[in-house]
Design a protein around this motif. Structure first.
Motif, mmCIF file in Angstrom:
data_model
loop_
_atom_site.group_PDB
_atom_site.id
_atom_site.type_symbol
_atom_site.label_atom_id
_atom_site.label_comp_id
_atom_site.label_asym_id
_atom_site.label_seq_id
_atom_site.Cartn_x
_atom_site.Cartn_y
_atom_site.Cartn_z
ATOM 1 N N VAL A 128 0.869 -1.167 0.000
ATOM 2 C CA VAL A 128 0.000 0.000 0.000
ATOM 3 C C VAL A 128 0.907 1.218 0.000
ATOM 4 C CG1 VAL A 128 -1.826 1.204 1.215
ATOM 5 C CG2 VAL A 128 -1.723 -1.269 1.320
ATOM 6 N N SER A 129 0.704 2.119 -0.964
ATOM 7 C CA SER A 129 1.533 3.316 -1.065
ATOM 8 C C SER A 129 0.668 4.539 -0.781
ATOM 9 C CB SER A 129 2.130 3.404 -2.464
ATOM 10 O OG SER A 129 2.895 4.553 -2.597
ATOM 11 N N HIS A 130 1.215 5.465 0.023
ATOM 12 C CA HIS A 130 0.465 6.660 0.408
ATOM 13 C C HIS A 130 1.348 7.893 0.307
ATOM 14 C CE1 HIS A 130 -2.662 4.124 2.174
ATOM 15 N NE2 HIS A 130 -1.703 3.445 2.758
ATOM 16 N N MET A 131 0.707 9.041 0.161
ATOM 17 C CA MET A 131 1.393 10.324 0.296
ATOM 18 C C MET A 131 0.495 11.180 1.175
ATOM 19 S SD MET A 131 3.043 12.902 -2.487
ATOM 20 C CE MET A 131 4.372 11.790 -2.831
ATOM 21 N N SER A 179 5.896 10.563 1.793
ATOM 22 C CA SER A 179 5.491 9.435 0.954
ATOM 23 C C SER A 179 5.924 8.169 1.674
ATOM 24 C CB SER A 179 6.182 9.533 -0.408
ATOM 25 O OG SER A 179 6.003 8.353 -1.139
ATOM 26 N N PHE A 180 4.999 7.212 1.853
ATOM 27 C CA PHE A 180 5.394 5.983 2.525
ATOM 28 C C PHE A 180 4.702 4.768 1.922
ATOM 29 C CE2 PHE A 180 1.673 7.346 4.857
ATOM 30 C CZ PHE A 180 1.031 6.178 5.233
ATOM 31 N N ASN A 181 5.375 3.643 2.049
ATOM 32 C CA ASN A 181 4.874 2.355 1.563
ATOM 33 C C ASN A 181 4.782 1.397 2.737
ATOM 34 O OD1 ASN A 181 4.831 3.044 -1.182
ATOM 35 N ND2 ASN A 181 7.010 2.631 -1.355
ATOM 36 N N VAL A 182 3.723 0.625 2.750
ATOM 37 C CA VAL A 182 3.578 -0.442 3.725
ATOM 38 C C VAL A 182 3.442 -1.725 2.930
ATOM 39 C CG1 VAL A 182 2.194 -1.359 5.600
ATOM 40 C CG2 VAL A 182 2.380 1.110 5.290
ATOM 41 N N THR A 213 8.416 1.807 4.676
ATOM 42 C CA THR A 213 9.472 2.676 4.168
ATOM 43 C C THR A 213 8.860 4.051 3.944
ATOM 44 O OG1 THR A 213 9.009 2.031 1.889
ATOM 45 C CG2 THR A 213 10.721 0.810 3.023
ATOM 46 N N TYR A 214 9.639 5.093 4.213
ATOM 47 C CA TYR A 214 9.100 6.451 4.070
ATOM 48 C C TYR A 214 10.183 7.390 3.588
ATOM 49 C CZ TYR A 214 11.459 7.536 8.442
ATOM 50 O OH TYR A 214 12.404 7.726 9.411
ATOM 51 N N GLN A 215 9.713 8.516 3.044
ATOM 52 C CA GLN A 215 10.622 9.580 2.630
ATOM 53 C C GLN A 215 9.879 10.909 2.683
ATOM 54 O OE1 GLN A 215 12.402 9.122 -1.163
ATOM 55 N NE2 GLN A 215 13.617 10.967 -0.973
ATOM 56 N N GLU A 257 10.095 4.461 -6.452
ATOM 57 C CA GLU A 257 9.349 5.506 -5.761
ATOM 58 C C GLU A 257 10.297 6.425 -4.999
ATOM 59 O OE1 GLU A 257 6.353 3.583 -3.431
ATOM 60 O OE2 GLU A 257 5.208 2.996 -5.196
ATOM 61 N N TYR A 258 11.339 5.854 -4.424
ATOM 62 C CA TYR A 258 12.355 6.674 -3.733
ATOM 63 C C TYR A 258 13.014 7.631 -4.718
ATOM 64 C CZ TYR A 258 16.775 7.817 -1.478
ATOM 65 O OH TYR A 258 17.854 8.476 -0.968
#
Length: 198
Positions: free
Chosen positions: A23-26, A111-114, A50-52, A148-149
């Motif tokens: 699941v990707s979110h911003m 921006s983060f991915n789970v 993971t996040y940035q 995505e990074y």
């Protein structure tokens, strides 16, 4: 015509359960606030966050991940990017938060991915092909995270370059105006000096 092989239903379900879900979110984390999310996990489920930080302030944020007993499993303070991977030791709700409490003014774009793998025990009946598919799914997820990074980093660098370009342009304009004013003042001063000597 070659015969086609159809996988039995339990094998197909096992394969689908073993694939990695993502699941990707911003989100925008306002100043002096925090945003929390949760995932319900079972024992031996795996999860990676993971996040940035893609914009705002010094591009830093606080992050932590806690188990159902509120024990911190991972903490990052004032980081621009990070990753935390866990294997659930208890059934329950695992919470992860992004905190911008340290910033009184700047909002942050994060921006983060789970992603996680639902635990499937090693079974001798799993075909080598299915194991390879699992490995490929994990590798594909790593490539997607890396892409995505790179996209977020490109956006940050582009914003920095555009900001620098604007600053150079305005500094050049200010320097030109100051140069014309100094030249005008020197001409006026020299003219008045010669006129007074006459």
């Amino acid at each position: 015509m070659l015969p086609t092989r159809i996988l039995p239903i339990p094998t197909l379900l096992l394969l689908l359960c073993s694939l990695q879900t993502t699941v990707s979110h911003m989100i925008e984390v306002k100043s002096n606030t925090k945003e929390c999310f949760f995932e319900d996990l079972h024992v031996n489920d795996k999860m990676t966050v993971t996040y940035q930080v893609g914009g705002g302030g010094h591009l830093d944020i606080d992050f932590w991940l806690a188990d159902p007993h509120n024990l911190a499993l991972g903490k990052h303070f004032k980081q621009s990017t990070g990753s935390v991977s866990i294997t659930a030791e208890h059934d329950g709700r695992y919470e992860y938060c992004f905190s911008n409490l340290m910033s009184p003014v700047a909002d942050k774009i994060v921006s983060f991915n789970v992603h996680g793998i639902v635990y499937v025990g090693e079974d001798e009946s799993i075909a080598p092909m299915e194991r390879e598919i699992r490995d490929l799914a994990i590798g594909l997820q790593s490539v997607k995270d890396e892409q995505e990074y790179i996209v977020v980093r490109e956006k940050v660098h582009r914003n920095t370059a555009e900001s620098t370009n604007d600053r150079v342009k305005w500094w050049s304009i200010v320097q030109g105006i100051v140069l014309f004013l100094v030249c005008g003042w020197q001409i006026y001063y020299l003219r008045s000096l010669f006129e007074s000597k006459r």
